[in-house]
Design an enzyme around this catalytic site. Structure first.
Site, PDB file in Angstrom:
ATOM      1  N   PHE A  54       0.861  -1.179   0.000  1.00  0.00           N
ATOM      2  CA  PHE A  54       0.000   0.000   0.000  1.00  0.00           C
ATOM      3  C   PHE A  54       0.895   1.226   0.000  1.00  0.00           C
ATOM      4  O   PHE A  54       1.515   1.555   1.008  1.00  0.00           O
ATOM      5  CB  PHE A  54      -0.954   0.054   1.192  1.00  0.00           C
ATOM      6  CG  PHE A  54      -1.877   1.234   1.115  1.00  0.00           C
ATOM      7  CD1 PHE A  54      -3.028   1.172   0.349  1.00  0.00           C
ATOM      8  CD2 PHE A  54      -1.584   2.416   1.767  1.00  0.00           C
ATOM      9  CE1 PHE A  54      -3.878   2.275   0.240  1.00  0.00           C
ATOM     10  CE2 PHE A  54      -2.411   3.514   1.665  1.00  0.00           C
ATOM     11  CZ  PHE A  54      -3.560   3.450   0.896  1.00  0.00           C
TER      12      PHE A  54
ATOM     13  N   LYS B  89       2.791  11.408   6.760  1.00  0.00           N
ATOM     14  CA  LYS B  89       1.960  11.233   7.952  1.00  0.00           C
ATOM     15  C   LYS B  89       2.499  11.987   9.175  1.00  0.00           C
ATOM     16  O   LYS B  89       2.265  13.161   9.323  1.00  0.00           O
ATOM     17  CB  LYS B  89       1.741   9.749   8.229  1.00  0.00           C
ATOM     18  CG  LYS B  89       0.917   9.065   7.128  1.00  0.00           C
ATOM     19  CD  LYS B  89       0.407   7.729   7.549  1.00  0.00           C
ATOM     20  CE  LYS B  89      -0.345   7.029   6.406  1.00  0.00           C
ATOM     21  NZ  LYS B  89      -1.576   7.703   6.004  1.00  0.00           N
TER      22      LYS B  89
ATOM     23  N   ASP C 131       9.554   2.969   1.796  1.00  0.00           N
ATOM     24  CA  ASP C 131       8.346   3.721   2.114  1.00  0.00           C
ATOM     25  C   ASP C 131       8.098   3.639   3.612  1.00  0.00           C
ATOM     26  O   ASP C 131       7.548   2.665   4.124  1.00  0.00           O
ATOM     27  CB  ASP C 131       7.160   3.146   1.334  1.00  0.00           C
ATOM     28  CG  ASP C 131       5.850   3.891   1.614  1.00  0.00           C
ATOM     29  OD1 ASP C 131       5.795   4.660   2.590  1.00  0.00           O
ATOM     30  OD2 ASP C 131       4.884   3.681   0.861  1.00  0.00           O
TER      31      ASP C 131
END
Length: 406
Positions: A146, A260, A231
Site C-alpha cells: 500500500f 503522515k 516507504d
C-alpha cells in the site's frame, strides 16, 4: 453527556453520508475535540484513540510544541510557493537530511505525492545515471503493498478494491512476494532501476518481514546497481521503536519516503530524502508542488524533527510496545489467532468464528476505544506514542472483553 434520544451523532453521520462520496466506510463516530491520546465526540463521549490517524498522530493530538509552532507561523507567513525561498525551508530540509543521513530533501504534501516523487526520481536516475534505455525502466514492488491511491500507484496494487475499474494502468512495475529474497533476485534485470518496499506493510495488516529480509534487499540492490526505496510513511518517525523501521536491521536505503507523522497531525507534510547523486537528477521545472515545503508545514516539521532528535519517542514506542505486544499475545487462542507488529504498532487477527474485524471495531467504539479493521478479520492498533501504560492495559482489556477472552 446527551441521552441517546438527544444524540447529535446520527444526524451528523447522515449529513456526512449524504454530501460526500462514499470512498470510506468510517465508524459512526463524529469527533469534535481531541487532546493527547483522547478524542471527544459531538455528544461529549470520550474515546481512546488507538489508530492515531494511521500513524499521522504519533505525537498525539495537539502536541503543545507542535501547536505552538503552528500558531507562531500562522501569525507570520503561511505560503510563498516554491517560486521564492522562505525562512523555514532551509532548516527543515537540513534537519530532515540529518535525521535520515541523506544529502538532499524534496518536500511534498501527501504520502502518495512522496511515493510518486520517488518513482519519478528513480526512473530519471535509471535513464541518466544507470543508462537504462529510454522508456524501459522497471521498478519492483511487493504483493499486498500500500503506497497510496493515485493512478500510477494503484497500477501495481494487488488490492482489487483499490485497483478495479481504474484502468488503463501504468506500466513499468513488477510484483514479487513480500519477504521473498529469492523472488526479488530473480526479478531484477538490466532494466530494473529500483525496488520499492514498505519495511513493514501497514495496510496489509502490519506484516513484518522475516529477519534479514531488509538487509538482504539492501545487499541485492547494491550488487545490482538498483535503488532501494523505503516507504516509511506509516512505519517511520518512531512508530516501531526506532526512528525508521529499516533501522532495526541497520539498513540505509537509497531513499527515505516519509509522510503522515512528519506533519504532526496538523498539516499534510511529506518528503523524500536521498543522496545528491540520486535527487540531483532533478532540474528546475521537472517536478514540484505549489504547497510542497510551505512555511507552515516546514515550521511544524521542524518541531517534529526536534521531538525525534531527543530519542524519547523511539524509546517509549520500544518499551510500551513490548508491553502491548505481550498483553496482546496472551489473547492468542482466546478469540485472537495471530498478533504481528513492532513497537506501538500491531495487527491483530480476530478469529473469524468469533466476529469480523469491523464488528470488533464497532464493539470497541461502544466501549470508548477507537481502532480500525482491514482485510476482513484484522484490526490495526497504533496508539499515539504519548500513551501511558495504564491506558494500554485498559485498551487490551476492552479487546479481551469484546472477543470473550476476559
Amino acid at each position: 453527556m446527551n441521552s441517546i434520544v438527544d444524540s447529535r451523532t446520527p444526524s451528523a453521520v447522515d449529513a456526512a453520508e449524504r454530501y460526500t462520496a462514499h470512498n470510506y466506510h468510517p465508524l459512526p463516530v463524529v469527533i469534535t475535540e481531541a487532546d493527547g491520546c483522547w478524542v471527544t465526540d459531538v455528544d461529549g463521549r470520550r474515546y481512546l484513540d488507538f489508530l492515531s490517524g494511521y500513524s499521522a498522530l504519533n505525537f498525539g493530538h495537539r502536541h503543545p510544541a507542535l501547536i505552538a509552532a503552528a500558531h507562531a507561523q500562522l501569525d507570520r507567513l503561511t505560503l510563498t510557493s516554491r517560486a521564492f525561498i522562505h525562512d523555514q525551508f532551509a532548516e527543515f530540509c537540513q534537519r530532515l537530511a540529518a535525521l535520515t543521513g541523506q544529502d538532499l530533501v524534496l518536500p511534498m504534501n501527501t504520502g502518495a505525492e512522496a511515493v510518486e516523487t520517488a518513482i519519478k526520481v528513480a526512473r530519471k536516475w535509471g535513464y541518466q545515471v544507470k543508462g537504462v534505455p529510454d522508456g524501459q525502466a522497471k521498478i519492483i514492488v511487493a504483493a499486498d503493498n500500500f503506497h497510496g491511491r493515485t493512478t500510477t500507484i494503484i497500477s501495481f496494487s494487488t488490492d482489487e478494491d483499490a485497483r478495479a475499474d481504474f484502468g488503463p494502468y501504468t506500466p513499468g512495475f513488477e510484483i514479487v512476494a513480500y519477504g521473498d529474497l529469492e523472488a526479488l533476485a530473480e526479478a531484477i534485470d538490466d532494466y530494473t532501476v529500483a525496488v520499492l518496499l514498505e519495511p513493514i506493510q501497514g495496510e496489509a495488516g502490519v506484516l513484518v518481514p522475516p529477519d534479514g529480509y531488509l538487509s538482504g534487499v539492501r545487499a541485492l540492490c547494491s550488487s545490482r546497481n538498483v535503488l532501494f526505496l523505503a516507504d516509511e510513511i506509516q512505519s517511520g518517525l518512531a512508530r516501531t521503536g526506532r526512528t525508521f523501521a529499516v533501522d532495526h536491521e541497520d539498513v540505509k536505503p537509497d531513499m527515505h519516503i516519509m509522510g503522515k507523522a512528519l506533519g504532526g497531525g496538523i498539516v499534510p507534510v511529506s518528503a523524500v530524502a536521498a543522496s545528491r547523486e540520486v535527487l540531483g537528477v532533478l532540474k528546475p521545472g521537472q517536478h514540484g508542488s505549489t504547497f510542497g515545503g510551505n512555511p507552515l508545514s516546514c515550521a511544524v516539521g521542524i518541531e517534529v524533527i526536534k521531538l525525534l532528535e531527543t530519542g524519547e519517542y523511539q524509546q517509549r514506542s520500544a518499551q510500551l510496545g513490548a508491553m502491548m505486544h505481550e498483553q496482546l499475545r496472551a489473547l492468542i487462542g482466546r478469540g485472537v489467532t495471530a498478533v504481528r507488529g513492532r513497537g506501538l504498532w500491531a495487527g491483530v487477527d480476530i478469529d473469524p468464528g468469533v466476529m469480523t474485524g469491523r464488528q470488533a471495531s464497532e464493539k470497541l467504539m461502544g466501549r470508548g476505544m477507537l481502532a480500525k479493521d482491514t482485510h476482513g478479520t484484522t484490526i490495526r492498533l497504533a496508539p499515539p506514542l504519548v500513551i501511558e501504560e495504564d491506558e494500554i492495559t485498559w485498551a487490551v482489556r476492552q479487546l479481551a472483553e469484546v472477543i470473550g477472552a476476559a
